[in-house]
Design a protein around this motif. Structure first.
Motif, PDB file in Angstrom:
ATOM      1  N   ARG A  49     -34.653   5.753 -20.803  1.00 34.65           N
ATOM      2  CA  ARG A  49     -33.810   5.625 -19.605  1.00 34.65           C
ATOM      3  C   ARG A  49     -32.624   4.713 -19.870  1.00 34.65           C
ATOM      4  O   ARG A  49     -31.504   4.992 -19.452  1.00 34.65           O
ATOM      5  CB  ARG A  49     -34.621   5.084 -18.435  1.00 34.65           C
ATOM      6  CG  ARG A  49     -35.506   6.098 -17.790  1.00 34.65           C
ATOM      7  CD  ARG A  49     -36.175   5.544 -16.552  1.00 34.65           C
ATOM      8  NE  ARG A  49     -37.117   6.510 -16.015  1.00 34.65           N
ATOM      9  CZ  ARG A  49     -38.204   6.209 -15.359  1.00 34.65           C
ATOM     10  NH1 ARG A  49     -38.496   4.942 -15.140  1.00 34.65           N
ATOM     11  NH2 ARG A  49     -39.005   7.140 -14.918  1.00 34.65           N
ATOM     12  N   GLN A  50     -32.877   3.621 -20.563  1.00 36.70           N
ATOM     13  CA  GLN A  50     -31.798   2.688 -20.881  1.00 36.70           C
ATOM     14  C   GLN A  50     -30.771   3.349 -21.803  1.00 36.70           C
ATOM     15  O   GLN A  50     -29.572   3.194 -21.601  1.00 36.70           O
ATOM     16  CB  GLN A  50     -32.361   1.432 -21.546  1.00 36.70           C
ATOM     17  CG  GLN A  50     -31.324   0.369 -21.812  1.00 36.70           C
ATOM     18  CD  GLN A  50     -31.934  -0.879 -22.445  1.00 36.70           C
ATOM     19  OE1 GLN A  50     -33.099  -0.901 -22.795  1.00 36.70           O
ATOM     20  NE2 GLN A  50     -31.127  -1.903 -22.580  1.00 36.70           N
ATOM     21  N   LYS A  57     -22.868   5.573 -19.229  1.00 38.75           N
ATOM     22  CA  LYS A  57     -21.853   4.550 -19.011  1.00 38.75           C
ATOM     23  C   LYS A  57     -20.697   4.716 -19.998  1.00 38.75           C
ATOM     24  O   LYS A  57     -19.530   4.623 -19.618  1.00 38.75           O
ATOM     25  CB  LYS A  57     -22.474   3.159 -19.157  1.00 38.75           C
ATOM     26  CG  LYS A  57     -21.532   2.033 -18.820  1.00 38.75           C
ATOM     27  CD  LYS A  57     -22.240   0.687 -18.925  1.00 38.75           C
ATOM     28  CE  LYS A  57     -21.292  -0.444 -18.614  1.00 38.75           C
ATOM     29  NZ  LYS A  57     -21.951  -1.739 -18.720  1.00 38.75           N
ATOM     30  N   LYS A  58     -21.029   4.988 -21.265  1.00 45.79           N
ATOM     31  CA  LYS A  58     -19.980   5.198 -22.273  1.00 45.79           C
ATOM     32  C   LYS A  58     -19.134   6.415 -21.919  1.00 45.79           C
ATOM     33  O   LYS A  58     -17.910   6.385 -22.047  1.00 45.79           O
ATOM     34  CB  LYS A  58     -20.589   5.364 -23.662  1.00 45.79           C
ATOM     35  CG  LYS A  58     -21.090   4.075 -24.257  1.00 45.79           C
ATOM     36  CD  LYS A  58     -21.689   4.310 -25.635  1.00 45.79           C
ATOM     37  CE  LYS A  58     -22.253   3.014 -26.205  1.00 45.79           C
ATOM     38  NZ  LYS A  58     -22.864   3.221 -27.522  1.00 45.79           N
ATOM     39  N   ALA A  59     -19.792   7.488 -21.486  1.00 44.10           N
ATOM     40  CA  ALA A  59     -19.048   8.692 -21.103  1.00 44.10           C
ATOM     41  C   ALA A  59     -18.157   8.396 -19.908  1.00 44.10           C
ATOM     42  O   ALA A  59     -16.997   8.827 -19.866  1.00 44.10           O
ATOM     43  CB  ALA A  59     -20.020   9.828 -20.779  1.00 44.10           C
ATOM     44  N   LEU A  60     -18.688   7.673 -18.933  1.00 49.22           N
ATOM     45  CA  LEU A  60     -17.911   7.325 -17.756  1.00 49.22           C
ATOM     46  C   LEU A  60     -16.701   6.480 -18.132  1.00 49.22           C
ATOM     47  O   LEU A  60     -15.580   6.720 -17.652  1.00 49.22           O
ATOM     48  CB  LEU A  60     -18.786   6.563 -16.750  1.00 49.22           C
ATOM     49  CG  LEU A  60     -18.160   6.214 -15.415  1.00 49.22           C
ATOM     50  CD1 LEU A  60     -17.790   7.485 -14.662  1.00 49.22           C
ATOM     51  CD2 LEU A  60     -19.106   5.368 -14.590  1.00 49.22           C
ATOM     52  N   ILE A  61     -16.895   5.519 -19.015  1.00 50.00           N
ATOM     53  CA  ILE A  61     -15.778   4.680 -19.467  1.00 50.00           C
ATOM     54  C   ILE A  61     -14.738   5.533 -20.177  1.00 50.00           C
ATOM     55  O   ILE A  61     -13.532   5.357 -19.979  1.00 50.00           O
ATOM     56  CB  ILE A  61     -16.295   3.539 -20.372  1.00 50.00           C
ATOM     57  CG1 ILE A  61     -17.057   2.516 -19.533  1.00 50.00           C
ATOM     58  CG2 ILE A  61     -15.151   2.878 -21.122  1.00 50.00           C
ATOM     59  CD1 ILE A  61     -17.786   1.459 -20.344  1.00 50.00           C
TER      60      ILE A  61
END
Length: 112
Positions: A49-50, A57-61
């Protein structure tokens, strides 16, 4: 012979006691092993999950960076166009003023 029988019975009793103890320990070990396996499974799920959260998060950034760079480029291009229009207007205004000054100079030269 009785001594041997007594010794054999004593050994058999000891063996039975140790076998019961072994059985209890095996049961306890089985419980601990099941608990350990559950714990390791929970850790594995938590780690996955982490990892997924970090990947998201990396994709979102990355997406945010792309959007921001596009927006910055758009605003820069928009400002350049606006400045270009303003520069052209300013040049036309200066040309008009220059023509007006030339006209006034010709009129003043013609009156003299």
């Amino acid at each position: 012979m009785n001594d041997k029988m007594d010794e054999f019975q004593r050994l058999e009793i000891t063996y039975e006691d140790e076998r019961k103890l072994l059985s209890e320990m095996e049961d306890r070990f089985a419980e601990l092993e099941a608990e350990y396996n559950n714990l390791m499974q929970e850790r594995l799920v938590a780690r996955r999950r982490q990892e997924w959260a970090e990947r998201d998060k990396k994709a979102l950034i990355k997406y945010i960076t792309v959007i921001q760079s596009f927006w910055r480029g758009y605003t820069v291009r928009k400002n350049i166009k606006k400045d270009e229009k303003r520069r052209i207007k300013e040049e036309k205004r200066k040309e008009k003023e220059l023509k007006e000054q030339e006209r006034k100079a010709k009129l003043a030269a013609g009156k003299e």
